[in-house]
Write an enzyme that holds these catalytic residues in place. Structure first.
Site, mmCIF file in Angstrom:
data_model
loop_
_atom_site.group_PDB
_atom_site.id
_atom_site.type_symbol
_atom_site.label_atom_id
_atom_site.label_comp_id
_atom_site.label_asym_id
_atom_site.label_seq_id
_atom_site.Cartn_x
_atom_site.Cartn_y
_atom_site.Cartn_z
ATOM 1 N N HIS B 42 47.600 44.745 30.377
ATOM 2 C CA HIS B 42 47.364 43.526 29.578
ATOM 3 C C HIS B 42 48.045 42.301 30.178
ATOM 4 C CE1 HIS B 42 51.127 44.375 27.062
ATOM 5 N NE2 HIS B 42 51.237 43.095 27.305
ATOM 6 N N ASP B 91 46.885 51.228 28.802
ATOM 7 C CA ASP B 91 47.484 49.947 29.212
ATOM 8 C C ASP B 91 48.423 50.181 30.395
ATOM 9 O OD1 ASP B 91 48.149 47.307 29.204
ATOM 10 O OD2 ASP B 91 49.451 47.397 27.451
ATOM 11 N N SER B 184 56.822 43.228 28.316
ATOM 12 C CA SER B 184 55.656 44.042 28.684
ATOM 13 C C SER B 184 55.681 44.425 30.154
ATOM 14 C CB SER B 184 54.373 43.257 28.423
ATOM 15 O OG SER B 184 54.035 43.333 27.077
#
Lengths: 375, 240
Positions: B42, B91, B184
């Site tokens: 992402h 992801d 992330s």
């Protein structure tokens, strides 16, 4: 009708198709209104009690939206039955006349549901004056009353355990629509338009079957996906390629899986270099072996590039040609970056010795020791 | 990282920073080989062109370049073909650097787990990153200790979203220590025997971390992807 003149109420009517005159327009026609497909009768006659001339007109009418919405409030068990008796009135197949709902059915519906409509500022449909319908058991005139088994919800609706009707499309959609959550109970994969893994009853999309990625725990979604010939081997994505091209240094499967895991080390203590060429396991002849090839082998296995090479003498007497791979004489000029591309079959191994390797795993996961200082 | 603390420089030598102009640090990443690193897919939404990225290693304070810092350009971004942005499943992405890093005590790869080596529920592991701290964005790398949570238990925190086998949960019900925006792609690592650290997760998603909505963080389950990672590296090193 023959002269293309169809008076109102007669268009699209069997009477016209039979070139009859407009006197017999009131005919029975099969019910096509999806909302009312589960009635105990199959034929209707138009115009209906709301003044609609055709089922098409009914299907787009305000009342066709109102009644199903009202049913969801659970205001009266037989509301939908009543609604259908006025939307698509029963046609008496002998007299070709409409059969009305009984007055009590109309009155119950209105009494119980009109107040619900009033809450949201809507009015009960004007054309449903209950006095126009006959009383039950009133002489010769027949009228419709619901049987005990009549379905409250239309086929396009799901009946909650509580009796409420919700749109069938909302069943098993992950959102609760019934007040008792029953629309989300017993939701199998099929109800949700998915495929069921046999082992854990998990649901996966149909597009995930045979796509090269296992989704069921027992890999059932990736089984029986390809039908390769005897001389072929199946790729990870279920394509078939000829066995002879397996581990030849060139990708033949579109996912390159024919070139995966071609170089391994035997589990024996001698840790022999093993190549899975043409879908068979071969050991590597040590003739002309170079250290840089050992490095390549280890790197291909994802291991460190400082290997220890041992040459192991073959125990068999004959310098056999079977199950040996030999370094190609022109390997330095070969256009290939994998070890398997540099090895060929069918040569005599003059040294009668095999390559044994010990690769070192690259160091990882270590943090520097904390520096110590005098206090 | 919420509820963490500032890391000592060099303590997490596999942590890297994915940066893009003009924003600078956008995501965390993890060094797994001299030319290869992992991050989440992402991070590349809307910017999947390798040319716009640079990766910084051996850094602790984003605002102060260190002599141990190394910077590399990105040669290739390999997104997982099944990455689903709607449900944040699969992801993960692999990044190939344009040239190898020089291995130093400040820049070292982490170990990948074996394909049958899973993070055990109720063990304690570490997350790191330069993500939001709840009241501000830090300059210095933060670390936090989190507890691995079983999939069933995690599912109960996220009823509205399915926790798949590609995900791993860690943290606390109360959300006291958690990853947050900007973390992330960064690592969730657990210490194995002999002081060796293994990468089990990549920071992926969770509740809005600095709101009152609490719960653990959700990480990409690296164990699930080990085979895919190894094959992609092999493919791009030897065959393509």
């Amino acid at each position: 009708c023959r002269d293309t003149f169809c008076p109102g109420g007669c268009s699209d009517n069997i009477a016209c198709d039979n070139h009859s005159n407009s006197m017999n327009c009131s005919r029975c026609e099969p019910i096509t209104l999806e909302l009312c497909m589960n009635l105990p009768y199959n034929f209707t006659s138009y115009p209906n009690y709301l003044g609609h001339q055709t089922q098409k007109e009914t299907s787009i009418s305000w009342e066709s939206s109102l009644f199903p919405a009202l049913v969801q409030t659970n205001c009266y068990k037989y509301l939908m039955f009543f609604a259908c008796t006025v939307l698509v009135p029963k046609c008496d197949l002998e007299t070709h006349k409409r059969v009305p709902p009984c007055r009590s059915l109309c009155k119950n519906s209105k009494e119980l549901c009109e107040s619900v409509l009033a809450i949201v500022g809507l009015q009960w449909p004007e054309d449903t004056d209950c006095t126009q319908f006959p009383e039950e058991n009133s002489g010769n005139e027949t009228c419709l009353m619901p049987d005990q088994g009549v379905e409250e919800c239309s086929p396009s609706h799901f009946k909650c355990n509580s009796g409420r009707c919700v749109l069938a499309s909302r069943r098993c959609d992950g959102q609760t629509d019934c007040d008792d959550d029953s629309d989300e109970e017993n939701c199998g994969c099929t109800e949700r338009g998915l495929w069921e893994c046999p082992s854990n009853k998990g649901c996966i999309k149909h597009t995930m079957i045979c796509d090269g990625f296992p989704d069921c725990p027992d890999l059932a979604d990736e089984k029986n996906c390809s039908f390769c010939k005897d001389n072929e081997k199946v790729c990870n994505n279920h394509e078939c390629v000829h066995r002879s091209v397996w581990c030849d240094g060139k990708t033949d499967c579109s996912d390159s899986s024919d070139e995966w895991d071609c170089v391994t080390l035997s589990k024996t203590p001698s840790s022999l270099l093993t190549i899975h060429k043409s879908a068979s396991d071969y050991q590597v002849c040590a003739d002309n072996w170079q250290e840089e090839l050992s490095m390549l082998a280890c790197k291909q296995m994802g291991l460190g590039d400082l290997p220890t090479t041992h040459i192991v003498q073959d125990q068999h007497d004959q310098p056999g040609r079977r199950k040996w791979l030999h370094l190609s004489s022109d390997w330095r000029h070969k256009n290939g970056s994998t070890l398997q591309a540099l090895l060929v079959k069918g040569h005599v191994c003059w040294s009668r010795s095999k390559v044994s390797l010990h690769c070192v795993k690259e160091d990882c996961g270590r943090r520097p020791a904390a520096r110590m200082t005098k206090r | 990282i919420l509820g963490g603390r500032t890391s000592r420089p060099g303590r997490w030598p596999w942590q890297c920073s994915m940066q893009s102009d003009p924003s600078g640090h956008i995501c965390g990443c993890v060094l797994i080989g001299k030319k290869w690193l992992l991050t989440v897919a992402h991070c590349f939404e809307g910017r999947d062109n390798a040319d716009v990225w640079k990766v910084v290693f051996g850094i602790n304070n984003l605002d102060h370049p260190s002599p141990f810092m190394q910077t590399r350009k990105v040669k290739r971004i390999i997104l997982h073909p099944r990455y689903n942005r709607a449900v944040v499943d699969y992801d993960i992405s692999i990044v190939e650097l344009d040239e190898e890093i020089n291995e130093t005590s400040y820049v070292r790869p982490v170990c990948l787990p074996n394909k049958d080596q899973h993070a055990q529920p109720d063990t304690y592991c570490y997350i790191t990153g330069w993500g939001h701290m709840g009241n501000r964005m830090p300059f210095k790398l933060q670390e936090g200790e989190v507890r691995i949570i079983s999939m069933d238990q995690c599912q109960s925190y996220f009823d509205m979203k399915t926790i798949t086998s590609r995900m791993l949960c860690a943290g606390y019900e109360s959300g006291t220590v958690d990853s947050c925006m900007g973390d992330s792609g960064g690592p969730l690592v657990c210490e194995e025997s002999a002081g060796r650290w293994t990468l089990y997760g990549l920071t992926s998603w969770g509740s809005v971390c600095f709101s009152q909505v609490l719960g653990p963080g959700v990480y990409s389950n690296v164990t699930h992807f080990v085979e895919w990672i190894e094959r992609q590296i092999y493919l791009h090193t030897f065959l393509l």
